[in-house]
Motif scaffolding. Sequence first.
Motif, mmCIF file in Angstrom:
data_model
loop_
_atom_site.group_PDB
_atom_site.id
_atom_site.type_symbol
_atom_site.label_atom_id
_atom_site.label_comp_id
_atom_site.label_asym_id
_atom_site.label_seq_id
_atom_site.Cartn_x
_atom_site.Cartn_y
_atom_site.Cartn_z
ATOM 1 N N LEU A 244 -5.832 14.426 24.462
ATOM 2 C CA LEU A 244 -5.481 15.046 23.190
ATOM 3 C C LEU A 244 -6.375 14.545 22.064
ATOM 4 O O LEU A 244 -6.758 15.309 21.169
ATOM 5 C CB LEU A 244 -4.011 14.758 22.870
ATOM 6 N N THR A 245 -6.734 13.266 22.109
ATOM 7 C CA THR A 245 -7.642 12.706 21.110
ATOM 8 C C THR A 245 -8.988 13.414 21.147
ATOM 9 O O THR A 245 -9.590 13.711 20.104
ATOM 10 C CB THR A 245 -7.833 11.195 21.345
ATOM 11 N N PHE A 246 -9.471 13.691 22.351
ATOM 12 C CA PHE A 246 -10.748 14.389 22.492
ATOM 13 C C PHE A 246 -10.689 15.760 21.817
ATOM 14 O O PHE A 246 -11.606 16.157 21.097
ATOM 15 C CB PHE A 246 -11.084 14.538 23.984
ATOM 16 N N LYS A 247 -9.587 16.481 22.031
ATOM 17 C CA LYS A 247 -9.447 17.816 21.444
ATOM 18 C C LYS A 247 -9.303 17.769 19.925
ATOM 19 O O LYS A 247 -9.797 18.638 19.210
ATOM 20 C CB LYS A 247 -8.242 18.526 22.052
ATOM 21 N N LEU A 248 -8.620 16.730 19.424
ATOM 22 C CA LEU A 248 -8.342 16.661 17.990
ATOM 23 C C LEU A 248 -9.458 16.015 17.187
ATOM 24 O O LEU A 248 -9.747 16.445 16.057
ATOM 25 C CB LEU A 248 -7.036 15.891 17.763
ATOM 26 N N ASP A 249 -10.076 14.964 17.747
ATOM 27 C CA ASP A 249 -10.973 14.138 16.946
ATOM 28 C C ASP A 249 -12.446 14.216 17.331
ATOM 29 O O ASP A 249 -13.305 13.790 16.556
ATOM 30 C CB ASP A 249 -10.521 12.672 17.008
ATOM 31 N N ILE A 250 -12.743 14.735 18.514
ATOM 32 C CA ILE A 250 -14.138 14.865 18.924
ATOM 33 C C ILE A 250 -14.591 16.311 18.812
ATOM 34 O O ILE A 250 -15.604 16.615 18.185
ATOM 35 C CB ILE A 250 -14.331 14.352 20.374
ATOM 36 N N GLN A 251 -13.823 17.223 19.412
ATOM 37 C CA GLN A 251 -14.136 18.641 19.261
ATOM 38 C C GLN A 251 -13.689 19.127 17.878
ATOM 39 O O GLN A 251 -12.828 18.514 17.252
ATOM 40 C CB GLN A 251 -13.426 19.447 20.349
ATOM 41 N N PRO A 252 -14.274 20.230 17.390
ATOM 42 C CA PRO A 252 -13.808 20.795 16.109
ATOM 43 C C PRO A 252 -12.328 21.163 16.189
ATOM 44 O O PRO A 252 -11.887 21.824 17.129
ATOM 45 C CB PRO A 252 -14.681 22.043 15.939
ATOM 46 N N SER A 253 -11.540 20.718 15.223
ATOM 47 C CA SER A 253 -10.109 21.009 15.205
ATOM 48 C C SER A 253 -9.639 21.124 13.757
ATOM 49 O O SER A 253 -10.111 20.391 12.880
ATOM 50 C CB SER A 253 -9.318 19.903 15.910
ATOM 51 N N MET A 254 -8.672 22.003 13.507
ATOM 52 C CA MET A 254 -8.159 22.235 12.154
ATOM 53 C C MET A 254 -6.887 21.449 11.870
ATOM 54 O O MET A 254 -6.194 21.738 10.896
ATOM 55 C CB MET A 254 -7.900 23.729 11.951
ATOM 56 N N TRP A 255 -6.582 20.422 12.694
ATOM 57 C CA TRP A 255 -5.288 19.766 12.546
ATOM 58 C C TRP A 255 -5.121 19.074 11.200
ATOM 59 O O TRP A 255 -3.985 18.878 10.732
ATOM 60 C CB TRP A 255 -5.050 18.783 13.693
ATOM 61 N N LYS A 256 -6.215 18.706 10.554
ATOM 62 C CA LYS A 256 -6.111 18.053 9.245
ATOM 63 C C LYS A 256 -5.778 19.050 8.134
ATOM 64 O O LYS A 256 -5.371 18.648 7.040
ATOM 65 C CB LYS A 256 -7.415 17.328 8.905
ATOM 66 N N ILE A 257 -5.970 20.337 8.438
ATOM 67 C CA ILE A 257 -5.695 21.379 7.448
ATOM 68 C C ILE A 257 -4.340 22.027 7.709
ATOM 69 O O ILE A 257 -3.547 22.232 6.786
ATOM 70 C CB ILE A 257 -6.814 22.439 7.476
ATOM 71 N N ILE A 258 -4.075 22.351 8.974
ATOM 72 C CA ILE A 258 -2.776 22.900 9.357
ATOM 73 C C ILE A 258 -2.274 22.179 10.598
ATOM 74 O O ILE A 258 -3.060 21.622 11.363
ATOM 75 C CB ILE A 258 -2.864 24.429 9.642
ATOM 76 N N SER A 259 -0.970 22.184 10.796
ATOM 77 C CA SER A 259 -0.381 21.521 11.965
ATOM 78 C C SER A 259 -0.597 22.395 13.196
ATOM 79 O O SER A 259 0.069 23.404 13.380
ATOM 80 C CB SER A 259 1.117 21.285 11.736
ATOM 81 N N THR A 260 -1.544 22.014 14.029
ATOM 82 C CA THR A 260 -1.884 22.804 15.210
ATOM 83 C C THR A 260 -0.959 22.454 16.376
ATOM 84 O O THR A 260 -0.359 21.369 16.403
ATOM 85 C CB THR A 260 -3.331 22.546 15.637
ATOM 86 N N PRO A 261 -0.830 23.340 17.371
ATOM 87 C CA PRO A 261 -0.019 23.026 18.561
ATOM 88 C C PRO A 261 -0.483 21.750 19.263
ATOM 89 O O PRO A 261 0.348 20.973 19.755
ATOM 90 C CB PRO A 261 -0.207 24.260 19.448
ATOM 91 N N THR A 262 -1.810 21.530 19.306
ATOM 92 C CA THR A 262 -2.328 20.327 19.966
ATOM 93 C C THR A 262 -1.893 19.076 19.213
ATOM 94 O O THR A 262 -1.505 18.070 19.827
ATOM 95 C CB THR A 262 -3.861 20.374 20.066
ATOM 96 N N TYR A 263 -1.935 19.133 17.856
ATOM 97 C CA TYR A 263 -1.500 17.950 17.112
ATOM 98 C C TYR A 263 -0.002 17.729 17.262
ATOM 99 O O TYR A 263 0.457 16.585 17.397
ATOM 100 C CB TYR A 263 -1.850 18.033 15.616
ATOM 101 N N ARG A 264 0.779 18.783 17.288
ATOM 102 C CA ARG A 264 2.223 18.613 17.471
ATOM 103 C C ARG A 264 2.528 18.001 18.844
ATOM 104 O O ARG A 264 3.429 17.177 18.973
ATOM 105 C CB ARG A 264 2.940 19.952 17.291
ATOM 106 N N LYS A 265 1.752 18.397 19.839
ATOM 107 C CA LYS A 265 1.920 17.785 21.162
ATOM 108 C C LYS A 265 1.545 16.311 21.123
ATOM 109 O O LYS A 265 2.221 15.469 21.713
ATOM 110 C CB LYS A 265 1.069 18.513 22.198
ATOM 111 N N MET A 266 0.460 15.989 20.406
ATOM 112 C CA MET A 266 0.057 14.589 20.262
ATOM 113 C C MET A 266 1.154 13.779 19.590
ATOM 114 O O MET A 266 1.483 12.662 20.019
ATOM 115 C CB MET A 266 -1.240 14.501 19.444
ATOM 116 N N LYS A 267 1.758 14.325 18.544
ATOM 117 C CA LYS A 267 2.822 13.603 17.826
ATOM 118 C C LYS A 267 4.008 13.336 18.745
ATOM 119 O O LYS A 267 4.559 12.236 18.752
ATOM 120 C CB LYS A 267 3.250 14.401 16.592
ATOM 121 N N ARG A 268 4.406 14.340 19.544
ATOM 122 C CA ARG A 268 5.510 14.146 20.496
ATOM 123 C C ARG A 268 5.149 13.086 21.537
ATOM 124 O O ARG A 268 5.972 12.230 21.886
ATOM 125 C CB ARG A 268 5.840 15.465 21.200
ATOM 126 N N THR A 269 3.916 13.145 22.009
ATOM 127 C CA THR A 269 3.465 12.200 23.036
ATOM 128 C C THR A 269 3.482 10.773 22.509
ATOM 129 O O THR A 269 3.964 9.844 23.176
ATOM 130 C CB THR A 269 2.041 12.580 23.503
#
Length: 521
Positions: A244-269
């Motif tokens: 999940l870190t790779f998807k959020l912090d290495i690849q381009p991701s909009m989680w800092k702008i909007i709450s993405t499904p991947t970030y919500r999964k990371m938060k639950r994890t």
Amino acid sequence: MNTLSSARSVAIYVGPVRSSRSASVLAHEQAKSSITEEHKTYDEIPRPNKFKFMRAFMPGGEFQNASITEYTSAMRKRYGDIYVMPGMFGRKDWVTTFNTKDIEMVFRNEGIWPRRDGLDSIVYFREHVRPDVYGEVQGLVASQNEAWGKLRSAINPIFMQPRGLRMYYEPLSNINNEFIERIKEIRDPKTLEVPEDFTDEISRLVFESLGLVAFDRQMGLIRKNRDNSDALTLFQTSRDIFRLTFKLDIQPSMWKIISTPTYRKMKRTLNDSLNVSQKMLKENQDALEKRRQAGEKINSNSMLERLMEIDPKVAVIMSLDILFAGVDATATLLSAVLLCLSKHPDKQAKLREELLSIMPTKDSLLNEENMKDMPYLRAVIKETLRYYPNGFGTMRTCQNDVILSGYRVPKGTTVLLGSNVLMKEATYYPRPDEFLPERWLRDPETGKKMQVSPFTFLPFGFGPRMCIGKRVVDLEMETTVAKLIRNFHVEFNRDASRPFKTMFLMEPAITFPFKFTDIEQ
């Protein structure tokens, strides 16, 4: 005792801060004096168009499912040994370099409190989602500057001194004996091959071993209690976090702008792993208290107990980070060692010859004394780390203005250091495509060791911020490989032309149904 005051007292005891600071100041002055008008500006560093780069990661794009090694290597071919990876959606630009002089320059100027950014999703969770637990103690993964330095100084004596590992030799041997029985249970009686999902069994072994260090208990996931719900939660979350870190912090991701499904999964994890670890550590403390009240003498030399003496929060955080940073990486390394030995039976035979002299019986327990005499075992593991690098490299944020490949790189720039990629290049390692553990040993005729090119072999990082779990991983790997090769001849009768891929770290790209044949002796 207050965490920070405790850390401060240990830092004073440990000591080498003054010499490190002096070296850092000297390196800074040298770097500063070398910057001239002749050097090119930061804006002149080669880079792709930001929007084309972003498009390349979208569905149908060139890098949609690419690993970090694949897309950084593709960009290296286009732009050379240094280029900018454009930032977007709240992430800054990253400079990527494959130049050993650049790598050395960054490390030499990192100071006594090296800064490693790049795990923003975890940092955000610890600072803003669960400050009730983390507060001022962010852990080594997430903290920076003086807070990091105090924590690292406090726990260095626990993790970096060999005496702290003595108590784990026998229980780790027993865990590996249990794994050997598991192999015998699941392998095909005719072909002697284990099932296709054997990587899951390897991960369970590593989790069990690291869990022993992190939580002072055996989870039972190998054979005894494979459905232990709390242990399974920690097992799965520790494996999910890096992906999940790779998807959020290495690849381009909009989680800092909007709450993405991947970030919500990371938060639950992250929440699930935190809640279970707190529960387990409370159970540990309750059990210890009962034993103390019963008059039983308690051994307080374990890593966990020593962390609890610093601060219970530190114990929770470090226990989680041991699993988060260690399970997948170590499991993949073990798979790689077994693959290398299975594809090079002459090296496997040479290793077994060494092991037979140290371990007269298959169930021999390993201890601090007999593990000193295994140079070929260590050479095999070291060569595997070179042959199958465990990741792309590491990151540092420049503490000062520096010159990299003739470009002026300003303070505060994050640099991705591609040192691990260099371990497969003939410029630095003769016959790089051959598996040669002997390259790490003294030549029997000359008595000399191979001269390793500086800043190319850094599987655990470099400097004050190198991996704090190195000794734990070394012990785990040496114990497991010794026990397995002493008990089995290992083969792999499948295609292994591209066995691994590197996302954030290296991970299997194929299944590993190894064949395990019993050693008669």
